[in-house]
Write a protein that holds these residues in place. Structure first.
Motif, PDB file in Angstrom:
ATOM      1  N   SER A  29     -10.441   8.010 -25.396  1.00 40.85           N
ATOM      2  CA  SER A  29     -11.879   8.206 -25.274  1.00 40.85           C
ATOM      3  C   SER A  29     -12.561   7.778 -26.574  1.00 40.85           C
ATOM      4  O   SER A  29     -11.914   7.660 -27.620  1.00 40.85           O
ATOM      5  N   ARG A  34      -9.299  12.401 -26.207  1.00 44.28           N
ATOM      6  CA  ARG A  34      -8.714  12.363 -24.871  1.00 44.28           C
ATOM      7  C   ARG A  34      -7.871  11.107 -24.759  1.00 44.28           C
ATOM      8  O   ARG A  34      -8.308  10.020 -25.128  1.00 44.28           O
ATOM      9  N   TYR A  89      -5.474   8.734 -22.131  1.00 51.48           N
ATOM     10  CA  TYR A  89      -5.111   8.404 -20.759  1.00 51.48           C
ATOM     11  C   TYR A  89      -3.741   7.734 -20.765  1.00 51.48           C
ATOM     12  O   TYR A  89      -3.425   6.940 -21.656  1.00 51.48           O
ATOM     13  N   THR A 101      -4.249  12.578 -18.070  1.00 49.67           N
ATOM     14  CA  THR A 101      -4.985  12.731 -19.324  1.00 49.67           C
ATOM     15  C   THR A 101      -4.300  13.801 -20.165  1.00 49.67           C
ATOM     16  O   THR A 101      -3.619  14.697 -19.645  1.00 49.67           O
ATOM     17  N   TRP A 158      -5.014  13.255 -13.556  1.00 48.58           N
ATOM     18  CA  TRP A 158      -6.440  12.901 -13.528  1.00 48.58           C
ATOM     19  C   TRP A 158      -6.793  12.100 -12.279  1.00 48.58           C
ATOM     20  O   TRP A 158      -7.780  12.372 -11.617  1.00 48.58           O
ATOM     21  N   CYS A 201     -16.118   5.437 -20.063  1.00 51.40           N
ATOM     22  CA  CYS A 201     -15.558   5.158 -18.742  1.00 51.40           C
ATOM     23  C   CYS A 201     -14.266   4.356 -18.867  1.00 51.40           C
ATOM     24  O   CYS A 201     -14.093   3.563 -19.795  1.00 51.40           O
ATOM     25  N   THR A 256     -15.571   6.953 -14.044  1.00 54.27           N
ATOM     26  CA  THR A 256     -16.243   7.829 -15.004  1.00 54.27           C
ATOM     27  C   THR A 256     -15.216   8.790 -15.597  1.00 54.27           C
ATOM     28  O   THR A 256     -14.113   8.942 -15.055  1.00 54.27           O
ATOM     29  N   PRO A 257     -15.552   9.465 -16.706  1.00 56.76           N
ATOM     30  CA  PRO A 257     -14.605  10.442 -17.269  1.00 56.76           C
ATOM     31  C   PRO A 257     -14.212  11.535 -16.290  1.00 56.76           C
ATOM     32  O   PRO A 257     -13.161  12.168 -16.452  1.00 56.76           O
ATOM     33  N   GLU A 258     -15.034  11.758 -15.280  1.00 57.77           N
ATOM     34  CA  GLU A 258     -14.721  12.766 -14.265  1.00 57.77           C
ATOM     35  C   GLU A 258     -13.823  12.220 -13.163  1.00 57.77           C
ATOM     36  O   GLU A 258     -13.462  12.953 -12.237  1.00 57.77           O
ATOM     37  N   GLY A 259     -13.491  10.929 -13.238  1.00 60.37           N
ATOM     38  CA  GLY A 259     -12.592  10.329 -12.259  1.00 60.37           C
ATOM     39  C   GLY A 259     -13.285   9.736 -11.055  1.00 60.37           C
ATOM     40  O   GLY A 259     -12.625   9.387 -10.067  1.00 60.37           O
ATOM     41  N   LYS A 260     -14.600   9.552 -11.117  1.00 56.33           N
ATOM     42  CA  LYS A 260     -15.340   8.968 -10.007  1.00 56.33           C
ATOM     43  C   LYS A 260     -15.351   7.443 -10.138  1.00 56.33           C
ATOM     44  O   LYS A 260     -15.682   6.902 -11.192  1.00 56.33           O
ATOM     45  N   ASP A 292     -16.967   4.053  -9.922  1.00 56.08           N
ATOM     46  CA  ASP A 292     -18.383   3.671  -9.878  1.00 56.08           C
ATOM     47  C   ASP A 292     -18.619   2.194 -10.173  1.00 56.08           C
ATOM     48  O   ASP A 292     -19.747   1.791 -10.460  1.00 56.08           O
TER      49      ASP A 292
END
Length: 291
Positions: free
Chosen positions: A153, A158, A160, A171, A187, A207, A222-226, A228
């Motif tokens: 990150s 963070r 990955y 993560t 993740w 991201c 995204t960091p939330e795993g979406k 996009d």
């Protein structure tokens, strides 16, 4: 965001991997792993140089002292492209003939972190190693078949890490001060993205850009795993990406042709090429190894 990537170089790499952009020289480096060669391209002049290697270089990073640090076969090495000198630093997986190093990069503090893979893909024996500037090596994690997708990150807190055959991205909490990883958690697993996770990069927004092996794309999460955003390529075996260019807004993408049949290559004549896209976001400068 839905984009298409354009061909930059029709190099027909067996397995192009590990692109690294040099901010200092404004050049792109990458490795052809089974082809046993590093390559460097200057987009401004068009100069393209090939450096034959004595082994398979899975990944590498630029060095503050000049040249490169490489994870080659079962060990860590330095390489001076001006003289051709290669020297071994350590061999944390010496004797593991069924292993080789695969994917990695430097953490924000200038430590080189690289993961290994089980070449036959018969065991989850791949490990993650950290090479410190003083030459010490430390094991950070394990239990994967093919280590891939290593990225950090923007704040370095963070980490990955992916296992390609398992189609999983993990993560970790990462301590930039000590270089230790902890609290491993799942993740991403499978999901709507095409193909399997291969190499990756993180942009300035945090991201995660995942190259999709046999998926013909690079996908932004995204960091939330979406999911996009997606960049489509005219080849299926997409291996890794890196931000470059004067403002770090160009995405360079490596691909592979290794293992493809004659019929598949007829359908994908540009397989193994280097591609580019302009996704409209900025990347991060790649840290150099401080050793």
């Amino acid at each position: 965001m839905i984009l298409n990537a354009d061909l930059l170089l029709d190099v027909r790499a067996e397995t192009g991997e590990g692109p690294v952009w040099s901010v200092d020289t404004q050049c792109l480096w990458w490795t052809d792993i089974p082809g046993k060669r590093l390559q460097r391209f200057d987009p401004a002049s068009g100069a393209h140089r090939i450096f034959p290697m004595p082994g398979r270089v899975g990944c590498f990073a630029l060095r503050e002292a000049g040249g490169l640090v490489m994870a080659m076969e079962q060990g860590f090495w330095t390489f001076d492209p001006e003289t051709g000198a290669i020297a071994q630093l350590s061999a944390p997986e010496a004797g593991l003939a069924d292993h080789r190093f695969n994917d990695g990069r430097c953490d924000p503090a200038g430590r080189f972190v690289a993961g290994s893979m089980n070449v036959a893909r018969t065991s989850s024996s791949g490990q993650l190693w950290r090479l410190d500037p003083n030459g010490d090596t430390v094991r950070l994690a394990g239990g994967v078949t093919v280590a891939n997708g290593l990225a950090f990150s923007p704040d370095g807190k963070r980490m990955y890490w992916a296992d390609s055959p398992a189609e999983r991205v993990y993560t970790f909490d990462y301590d930039p001060g000590t270089g230790m990883a902890s609290n491993q958690r799942l993740w991403l697993e499978k999901g709507p993205a095409p193909g399997r996770p291969d190499g990756a990069a993180v942009d300035a927004d945090g991201c995660y850009w995942s190259a999709r092996w046999v998926g013909g794309a690079v996908v932004r999460f995204t960091p939330e795993g979406k999911m996009d955003g997606i960049i489509h390529l005219p080849v299926s075996r997409v291996t890794m990406c890196a931000f470059g260019g004067p403002d770090l807004r160009t995405l360079y993408i490596t691909t592979a042709r290794e293992g493809m049949t004659t019929e598949e290559l007829e359908r994908e004549p540009l397989a193994g090429g280097i591609f580019v896209a302009e996704p409209g976001v900025q990347g991060l400068p790649e840290p150099a190894f401080k050793g």
